[in-house]
Design an enzyme around this catalytic site. Structure first.
Site, short mmCIF file in Angstrom:
data_model
loop_
_atom_site.label_atom_id
_atom_site.label_comp_id
_atom_site.label_asym_id
_atom_site.label_seq_id
_atom_site.Cartn_x
_atom_site.Cartn_y
_atom_site.Cartn_z
N HIS A 23 0.83 -1.20 0.00
CA HIS A 23 0.00 0.00 0.00
C HIS A 23 0.86 1.25 0.00
O HIS A 23 0.63 2.17 0.77
CB HIS A 23 -0.93 0.00 1.22
CG HIS A 23 -1.84 -1.19 1.29
ND1 HIS A 23 -2.51 -1.53 2.44
CD2 HIS A 23 -2.18 -2.10 0.36
CE1 HIS A 23 -3.24 -2.63 2.19
NE2 HIS A 23 -3.05 -2.99 0.95
C1 LIG Z 1 0.12 -8.34 -4.23
C2 LIG Z 1 -0.77 -7.19 -3.91
C3 LIG Z 1 -1.93 -7.40 -3.20
C4 LIG Z 1 -2.78 -6.35 -2.89
N1 LIG Z 1 -3.96 -6.60 -2.28
C5 LIG Z 1 -4.86 -5.61 -2.13
C6 LIG Z 1 -6.17 -5.87 -1.66
O1 LIG Z 1 -6.53 -7.02 -1.38
N2 LIG Z 1 -7.04 -4.84 -1.53
C7 LIG Z 1 -6.67 -3.56 -1.85
O2 LIG Z 1 -7.50 -2.66 -1.69
N3 LIG Z 1 -5.44 -3.28 -2.29
C8 LIG Z 1 -4.54 -4.28 -2.48
N4 LIG Z 1 -3.32 -4.00 -2.99
C9 LIG Z 1 -2.99 -2.60 -3.31
C10 LIG Z 1 -3.81 -2.04 -4.48
O3 LIG Z 1 -4.03 -3.02 -5.46
C11 LIG Z 1 -3.10 -0.84 -5.07
O4 LIG Z 1 -2.84 0.11 -4.07
C12 LIG Z 1 -3.94 -0.16 -6.14
O5 LIG Z 1 -4.24 -1.06 -7.17
C13 LIG Z 1 -3.22 1.07 -6.67
O6 LIG Z 1 -3.94 1.66 -7.70
P1 LIG Z 1 -3.29 2.81 -8.56
O7 LIG Z 1 -4.33 3.20 -9.56
O8 LIG Z 1 -2.74 3.84 -7.67
O9 LIG Z 1 -2.03 2.15 -9.29
P2 LIG Z 1 -1.92 0.83 -10.15
O10 LIG Z 1 -3.15 0.02 -10.09
O11 LIG Z 1 -0.62 0.20 -9.79
O12 LIG Z 1 -1.85 1.38 -11.64
C14 LIG Z 1 -0.73 1.99 -12.20
C15 LIG Z 1 -0.65 1.59 -13.67
O13 LIG Z 1 0.29 2.43 -14.32
C16 LIG Z 1 1.05 1.66 -15.17
N5 LIG Z 1 2.33 2.32 -15.43
C17 LIG Z 1 3.47 2.24 -14.72
N6 LIG Z 1 4.44 2.93 -15.34
C18 LIG Z 1 3.90 3.47 -16.44
C19 LIG Z 1 4.42 4.27 -17.49
N7 LIG Z 1 5.70 4.65 -17.51
N8 LIG Z 1 3.59 4.62 -18.50
C20 LIG Z 1 2.28 4.25 -18.48
N9 LIG Z 1 1.76 3.50 -17.50
C21 LIG Z 1 2.56 3.11 -16.50
C22 LIG Z 1 1.21 0.34 -14.45
O14 LIG Z 1 1.59 -0.70 -15.32
C23 LIG Z 1 -0.17 0.16 -13.84
O15 LIG Z 1 -1.04 -0.54 -14.70
C24 LIG Z 1 -2.45 -5.04 -3.30
C25 LIG Z 1 -1.28 -4.82 -4.01
C26 LIG Z 1 -0.44 -5.88 -4.34
C27 LIG Z 1 0.80 -5.62 -5.13
#
Ligand SMILES: Cc1cc2nc3c(=O)[nH]c(=O)nc-3n(C[C@H](O)[C@H](O)[C@H](O)COP(=O)(O)OP(=O)(O)OC[C@H]3O[C@@H](n4cnc5c(N)ncnc54)[C@H](O)[C@@H]3O)c2cc1C
Ligand SMILES: *[C@@H]1O[C@H](CO)[C@@H](O)[C@H](O)[C@H]1NC(C)=O
Length: 639
Positions: free
Chosen positions: A574
């Site tokens: 997180h």
């Molecule tokens: C193993 C694991 C288990 C988890 N379990 C839970 C859970 O059960 N419940 C929960 O609420 N949270 C959980 N989390 C945390 C949660 O999934 C994340 O905090 C959340 O998905 C983050 O969302 P976000 O939109 O901030 O980023 P992300 O969903 O990480 O999205 C970022 C996106 O940007 C893309 N990206 C990266 N670099 C670039 C670039 N240079 N150009 C274009 N795109 C790029 C990435 O590939 C990715 O697809 C877990 C995380 C992990 C790793």
């Protein structure tokens, strides 16, 4: 129909592989996942021409037979993660605007939909294999003593590989964020957006005013439970924690896990928000495209497009209105810094021309846990276990009904919020979340199994065997205490100016003594929990783990637990606050309360990196909420 043929093909492959592997006496429960695991990140190359997974992947072809994306869009969204997908869907509701969504990962496939194998994706082509920088005194039992920080790389982002636990945080936590100058982020205001995305189908909560029913993201209970979860809830009640809907503001307590799933299958942001809108001619989704820089006019400090790399070719696309970074807490700050927005001296040291001096990456919080509390039971077959449960019959039943062990999100059955004696008695903010698991680290097959969970966490095999070898593959229950509000604060920096390098990430775990003390208090609480009759019915005992790192320390002393925590220190992934939100007067703020990057026009950040401080959540639902709210803020700006 095609789907059914594909599934049959997959199942046949599994069956034949199983027969073959039985003959060779090397039972592999999930040969296909094994293959996925072998197709190692970061540079995925198909194992052989005609990669069998390709035709099982979701796909997002450009509409109207377009071969390439356009050269200009109204909005460019960087990253199709938990937040980026919902943002793209909401902005493209208006048919008069055009939206481009760029994502380095691939669309999801059949396997990412299976909740029970969530732990198996942490070392696959669907993850960024990030590591925290080495930190003395933590992760001592991990391979190379490094903490592993995998993040999702897929259309769906980290939400395509996570555990699907759905949590929103406590009212007081959002209200104090709002009180720090973040107008629009009080509990009342964020609740509106949580409810907007949500299609809750939770037995017993049909009339709850806090739950949304008209959204696209299904929130359900898991249709499979071991008797151990009942013991957890009952024990909680005995110790004073009522069984509640922990996503309602009323009371702290315990409850069955709520997940973003539909009939036992993962509902990621991609599935909820992109799939139904695939045919929109104004929404262009481009997988396997990595953004390398945000283009910002130096004089006017206005963002006007991005550079990205696809198929090894560098491309440029411009934005008429805005660029929005939704690349998550590691890549969003990295991209800002590569584009000249970040700490001045730091950028200069890499020769990056500075456009705006901002504290990008200076704050990083994370949630850690100690996953090593493993309790043995005297009833065989009561817990989940890969060898027992990972069979074709279960997969077939799950496909049809979605209500067996295959639907369990990596074994998680319930969560509970508690206040340890170290928490502030003046408020109702928990300092620990307990995660009840109807299995444990030793349930991933034992010596002959996949070892997916321990391998996913990168626990050293030697240390694992010394600590848990004697109970490997036996029935067990486990509780993960999650440290909700760490005092220890980390940060993140560029490693160099290459956009394909990973930043340097510093967790600074357990550098504050209260963090250690709080985790130890949570272990004492867990000990009290299993001493209650509901758990003692199963003869439950805490396994005495013998860590080579803790030799000579008296078992069960506070000193022993501190050593244990420092040995298998695990993140719950997180990471937040690297593009911290705050008003202009806040010296730590990167974006304002409308998510605009301070000092730069037409550039916002909308993902979990903007969270200014810890909240009692797993961060997927907040990321989706941030995407929802960002869409409204942007629509309002341009209306
Ligand atoms: C193993 C694991 C288990 C988890 N379990 C839970 C859970 O059960 N419940 C929960 O609420 N949270 C959980 N989390 C945390 C949660 O999934 C994340 O905090 C959340 O998905 C983050 O969302 P976000 O939109 O901030 O980023 P992300 O969903 O990480 O999205 C970022 C996106 O940007 C893309 N990206 C990266 N670099 C670039 C670039 N240079 N150009 C274009 N795109 C790029 C990435 O590939 C990715 O697809 C877990 C995380 C992990 C790793
Ligand atoms: C398990 O242990 C408890 C407590 O000692 C006992 O009451 C129970 O009968 C045992 N169950 C089995 C199946 O041995």
């Amino acid at each position: 129909m095609v789907q059914i043929i594909c599934l049959t093909f997959i199942l046949l492959t599994m069956i034949t592989d199983n027969i073959v592997s039985c003959q060779h006496n090397t039972p592999i429960q999930f040969p296909l996942i094994n293959m996925l695991l072998k197709s190692a990140a970061p540079n995925y190359t198909p194992l052989f021409p005609g990669d069998p997974f390709d035709f099982l992947r979701d796909s997002f072809p450009l509409p109207n037979g377009l071969k390439n994306p356009l050269s200009e869009y109204d909005y460019i969204i960087v990253g199709a993660g938990s937040a980026g997908c919902v943002l793209a869907a909401r902005l493209s509701e208006d048919p008069t605007v055009t939206v481009l969504l760029l994502e380095p990962g691939r669309p999801e496939n059949f396997l990412t939909g299976v909740p029970s194998i969530a732990p198996y994706f942490q070392r696959t082509e669907y993850t960024w294999p990030y590591y925290m920088e080495p930190q003395p005194g933590v992760c001592l039992g991990m391979i190379n003593k490094r903490c592993f920080w995998p993040r999702g790389r897929a259309v769906g982002g980290t939400g395509s590989i996570n555990y699907m636990i759905y949590t929103r945080g406590r009212p007081e936590e959002w209200n104090r964020i709002a009180a720090a100058g973040n107008y629009g982020w009080s509990y009342e205001e964020v609740l509106k957006y949580y409810k907007k995305s949500e299609r809750a189908n939770l037995g017993g909560l049909e009339n709850s005013p806090y739950r949304g029913r008209g959204g696209e993201m299904d929130i359900q209970f898991v249709n499979f439970r071991t008797p151990l979860v009942e013991a957890f809830l009952e024990a909680g009640r005995i110790l004073g924690s009522p069984t509640v809907d922990y996503n309602s503001p009323e009371q702290l307590g315990f409850g069955y896990v709520q997940t973003n799933t539909r009939s036992g299958k993962r509902v990621s942001s991609a599935r909820a928000f992109l799939r139904p809108n695939k045919k929109r001619s104004n929404l262009h989704i481009v997988p396997l495209a990595t953004v390398t820089k945000v283009l910002i006019k130096k004089r006017s400090k206005t963002a006007y497009g991005v550079e990205y790399v696809k198929n090894h070719l560098k491309k440029k696309v411009t934005a008429r209105r805005e660029v929005i970074l939704s690349a998550g807490p590691i890549a969003s700050p990295q991209l800002l810094m590569l584009s000249g927005v970040g700490p001045k001296e730091h950028l200069k040291s890499f020769g990056i021309p500075v456009i705006q001096d901002l504290p990008v990456g200076k704050t990083l919080y994370d949630h850690i846990t100690y996953p090593g509390l493993i309790f043995t039971v005297n009833v065989t077959g009561i817990s989940m276990n890969e060898n027992r449960d990972g069979n074709i019959q279960n997969v077939l039943d799950w496909l049809q009904f979605g209500d067996n062990v295959v639907a369990s999100p990596g074994g998680v059955e319930a969560i509970g919020y508690i206040k340890t004696p170290l928490s502030n008695p003046q408020d109702q903010i928990p300092d620990i979340e307990l995660i009840s698991i109807g299995a444990s680290l030793v349930a991933d097959g034992g010596p002959t199994g996949s070892k997916a969970v321990r391998r996913g966490m990168m626990i050293s095999e030697d240390i694992f065997n010394k600590a848990y070898g004697t109970i490997d593959n036996t029935d067990s229950w486990s509780v993960f205490p999650m440290l909700l509000h760490p005092r220890s604060v980390g940060y993140l920096e560029l490693k160099d100016s290459n956009p394909f390098s990973y930043p340097r990430m510093y967790g600074n775990y357990l550098t504050h003594p209260i963090d250690v003390a709080t985790l130890i208090a949570s272990i004492r609480y867990a000990q009290a929990l299993i001493a209650t009759p509901p758990f003692q019915r199963y003869g439950m005992k805490l396994h005495k783990a013998q860590f080579p790192t803790c030799r000579g320390i008296q078992y069960d002393s506070d000193e022993y637990w501190e050593c244990a925590i420092r040995t298998i220190t695990a993140t719950l992934h997180h990471q937040i606050a690297t593009c911290r939100m705050g008003p202009a007067r806040d010296p730590q703020a990167v974006v304002d309360p409308e998510l605009r990057v301070h000092g730069i026009n037409h550039l916002r950040v909308a993902d979990s990196s903007i969270l200014p401080r810890t909240v009692s959540v797993h961060t997927h639902a907040p990321a989706v909420m941030i995407g929802e709210k960002a869409a409204d803020l942007i629509k309002y700006t341009w209306s």
